[in-house]
Design a protein around this motif. Structure first.
Motif, short mmCIF file in Angstrom:
data_model
loop_
_atom_site.label_atom_id
_atom_site.label_comp_id
_atom_site.label_asym_id
_atom_site.label_seq_id
_atom_site.Cartn_x
_atom_site.Cartn_y
_atom_site.Cartn_z
N ILE A 144 -19.94 24.50 34.31
CA ILE A 144 -18.64 24.88 33.24
C ILE A 144 -17.86 25.92 34.00
O ILE A 144 -17.22 26.44 33.83
N ARG A 145 -18.49 26.31 35.74
CA ARG A 145 -17.65 26.39 36.59
C ARG A 145 -17.45 25.67 37.69
O ARG A 145 -18.35 24.84 37.89
N THR A 146 -16.11 25.38 38.57
CA THR A 146 -16.09 24.53 39.62
C THR A 146 -16.79 24.72 40.44
O THR A 146 -17.15 25.21 40.62
N PRO A 147 -17.53 23.12 40.81
CA PRO A 147 -18.82 23.56 41.34
C PRO A 147 -18.18 24.26 43.35
O PRO A 147 -17.17 23.69 43.94
N MET A 148 -19.03 24.55 44.40
CA MET A 148 -19.36 24.62 45.73
C MET A 148 -19.55 24.00 46.25
O MET A 148 -19.88 22.77 45.96
N LEU A 149 -18.28 23.96 47.13
CA LEU A 149 -18.28 22.46 48.18
C LEU A 149 -19.94 22.28 48.63
O LEU A 149 -20.03 20.79 48.35
N SER A 150 -20.61 23.85 49.48
CA SER A 150 -21.53 23.20 49.82
C SER A 150 -22.72 23.09 48.39
O SER A 150 -23.71 22.53 49.12
N GLN A 151 -22.44 23.04 47.66
CA GLN A 151 -23.47 22.71 46.83
C GLN A 151 -23.51 21.44 46.01
O GLN A 151 -23.80 21.04 44.84
N ALA A 152 -22.68 20.88 46.27
CA ALA A 152 -22.41 19.26 45.86
C ALA A 152 -23.09 18.68 45.30
O ALA A 152 -23.56 17.69 44.47
N ALA A 153 -24.46 18.53 46.44
CA ALA A 153 -25.72 17.51 45.91
C ALA A 153 -26.29 18.28 44.77
O ALA A 153 -27.48 17.76 43.89
N ARG A 154 -27.00 19.38 44.06
CA ARG A 154 -27.14 19.95 43.51
C ARG A 154 -26.76 19.90 42.37
O ARG A 154 -27.42 19.53 41.41
N VAL A 155 -25.24 19.98 42.62
CA VAL A 155 -24.62 19.39 41.14
C VAL A 155 -24.99 18.46 40.80
O VAL A 155 -25.17 18.61 39.49
N VAL A 156 -24.67 17.93 41.46
CA VAL A 156 -24.91 16.15 41.00
C VAL A 156 -26.29 16.11 40.77
O VAL A 156 -26.75 14.99 39.31
N ASP A 157 -27.66 16.77 40.79
CA ASP A 157 -28.94 16.40 40.77
C ASP A 157 -28.82 17.19 39.03
O ASP A 157 -29.76 16.91 38.48
N VAL A 158 -28.49 18.95 39.12
CA VAL A 158 -28.84 19.45 37.62
C VAL A 158 -27.59 19.09 37.03
O VAL A 158 -27.80 19.48 35.81
N ALA A 159 -26.51 18.62 37.14
CA ALA A 159 -25.37 18.31 36.10
C ALA A 159 -24.87 17.02 35.82
O ALA A 159 -25.16 16.61 37.12
N ASP A 160 -24.92 16.40 34.94
CA ASP A 160 -24.55 15.07 34.34
C ASP A 160 -22.59 14.98 34.20
O ASP A 160 -22.07 14.39 34.71
N VAL A 161 -22.50 16.66 34.36
CA VAL A 161 -20.52 16.44 34.45
C VAL A 161 -20.79 18.01 34.60
O VAL A 161 -21.02 18.29 35.06
N SER A 162 -19.29 17.89 35.81
CA SER A 162 -18.86 19.62 35.88
C SER A 162 -17.25 19.72 35.38
O SER A 162 -16.45 18.50 35.66
N LEU A 163 -17.01 20.51 35.42
CA LEU A 163 -15.49 20.99 35.41
C LEU A 163 -14.60 20.98 36.52
O LEU A 163 -15.63 21.60 37.58
N ASN A 164 -13.99 20.33 36.50
CA ASN A 164 -13.49 19.90 38.09
C ASN A 164 -11.50 20.46 38.40
O ASN A 164 -10.96 20.40 37.43
N THR A 165 -11.18 21.35 39.85
CA THR A 165 -9.62 21.32 39.69
C THR A 165 -9.63 20.82 40.87
O THR A 165 -8.30 20.98 41.39
N GLU A 166 -10.47 20.46 42.23
CA GLU A 166 -10.47 20.84 43.40
C GLU A 166 -10.21 19.46 43.97
O GLU A 166 -11.69 18.77 43.92
N ALA A 167 -9.40 18.85 44.77
CA ALA A 167 -9.76 17.21 45.52
C ALA A 167 -10.65 17.78 46.35
O ALA A 167 -12.20 16.04 46.52
N ALA A 168 -10.93 18.22 47.46
CA ALA A 168 -12.20 18.72 48.35
C ALA A 168 -13.51 18.17 47.86
O ALA A 168 -14.29 17.13 48.12
N VAL A 169 -13.42 18.73 46.56
CA VAL A 169 -14.70 18.98 45.64
C VAL A 169 -14.91 17.96 44.96
O VAL A 169 -16.40 17.25 44.89
N LEU A 170 -14.30 16.95 44.54
CA LEU A 170 -14.28 16.25 44.19
C LEU A 170 -14.97 14.51 45.15
O LEU A 170 -15.56 13.92 44.02
N THR A 171 -14.17 14.44 45.55
CA THR A 171 -14.66 13.67 47.27
C THR A 171 -16.08 13.98 47.30
O THR A 171 -17.04 13.40 47.26
#
Ligand SMILES: *Cc1c(COP(=O)(O)O)cnc(C)c1O
Length: 372
Positions: free
Chosen positions: A79-106
């Motif tokens: 429920i916090r927009t992911p850290m760019l540096s953690q994208a791989a971890r986020v995909v691993d532990v979360a089905d969904v994330s709340l987002n606001t930043e284009a670079a993070v989405l990429t």
């Protein structure tokens, strides 16, 4: 027993969840249980799920990782927009994330693709509280960006109010979110699964409005855990406000003069707390400090007054209470105190379900329901 500790009554958390889930279901709104104040405790998460929450949300990757151990798969949302540096971890532990930043989405798209998965995205919209969120005018472009990334799935839109500036959820700002959802669906010919209106501060709006519009999800932490409406920190009718109890042990009891003596300057944490009164004080020191809990939001039992807290000592006026070294005192906690206590490595948390253990003879009654 070990002190300091936080006792957690899982039955009360389950009952609070059930009560909110049922009331909101009548309005077409599901509940995502938020576990960040308990650091993603699997026991608390399971109690929320027994109470009927649809999924679990947490603001931090390590907390979501703790929730992977639940016996049935449950949708997990960062429920916090992911850290760019953690994208791989986020995909691993979360089905969904709340987002606001284009670079993070990429980055999430690439990480999801590498992992052979699809990651769900809720785009957060700025509705006036000025914390996270995409400006309303920029939402269409952000939607297009997500739709163009093949390993992302646009799950829906969301908003968060009342956290940074106390902006109150109402028909107007929630109506803006509903309008955006309709526009996006019409423009792209898609149906959004989740319209996440906000946090516990949305509760009184959701339960009283004539029309929730397209809002179909709330992310609830404080209301479930503490039974409070964070807008005014008032108890939500029908909910337990005492699922958490903080307990500390007395390490000194003495009758001391009411007033300090000698020249006075700052105390350990700035201005010394005022000591009024004359004569003497029946004073106790508890082995509990700012490294364990935030004194703001710690409520002593009736008749006991907190005189001040430094890193490791809480000084109280015992009033008429009889107490000796080794006795424990129970406190109620508000959100900030709970968060700090759960995060402190010095505080043990003890989760209980089923009939409560008999209170020990030396235990004092707990404080009032937590209010900030
Ligand atoms: C903390 C948080 C929540 C839950 O807030 P409560 O007031 O505890 O219900 C929901 N959404 C977001 C984005 C949060 O950061």
């Amino acid at each position: 027993m070990t002190a300091p500790r936080i006792d957690i009554d899982l039955d009360k958390i389950e009952q609070n969840s059930r009560s909110l889930v049922d009331r909101l279901a009548a309005r077409g709104v599901r509940v995502t249980g938020v576990t960040k104040a308990v650091l993603g405790s699997p026991g608390v998460g399971a109690a929320m799920l027994r109470g009927g929450v649809h999924g679990l949300g947490d603001s931090r990757v390590p907390n979501l990782a703790r929730l992977t151990g639940l016996d049935r798969p449950v949708p997990r949302t960062l429920i916090r927009t992911p850290m760019l540096s953690q994208a791989a971890r986020v995909v691993d532990v979360a089905d969904v994330s709340l987002n606001t930043e284009a670079a993070v989405l990429t980055a999430l798209d690439r990480a999801a693709s590498d992992a052979g998965r699809t990651h769900g995205v809720v785009l957060m919209v700025e509705l006036g509280d000025l914390r996270e969120g995409i400006g309303v005018d920029d939402v269409p472009a952000a939607v297009c960006a997500v739709l163009g990334l093949s390993s992302l799935r646009l799950v829906g839109l969301g908003a968060n109010l009342a956290c940074q500036n106390g902006a109150v959820p109402d028909d107007r700002n929630m109506g803006v979110l509903t309008g955006l959802v309709k526009d996006v669906e019409a423009l792209h010919g898609i149906a959004l699964d989740v319209v996440s209106g906000g946090n516990s501060a949305n509760l009184s709006w959701a339960l009283s409005t004539d029309d929730v519009g397209r809002i179909d999800d709330l992310r609830l932490g404080e209301a479930i855990l503490l039974g409070l409406d964070p807008l005014y920190r008032t108890p939500v009718p029908g909910l337990h406000t005492d699922a958490f109890t903080m307990t500390a042990e007395i390490i000194e009891v003495a009758v001391k003069p009411a007033r300090p003596w000698g020249d006075r300057a700052q105390a350990a944490f700035g201005e010394a707390p005022p000591r009024t009164g004359t004569g003497s004080v029946h004073q106790a020191i508890l082995a509990l400090g700012r490294q364990d809990v935030d004194p703001v939001g710690l409520r002593p039992p009736e008749g006991i007054t907190m005189l001040g807290m430094s890193s490791d000592h809480l000084v109280v006026d015992l009033g008429d209470h009889l107490a000796v070294v080794g006795d424990e005192i129970d406190f109620a906690v508000a959100y900030g105190a709970l968060l700090r206590a759960m995060t402190s490595p010095f505080v043990t948390s003890v989760e209980r379900a089923g009939p409560p253990a008999a209170p020990s003879a030396s235990r004092m009654p707990r404080g009032h329901p937590a209010r900030a």
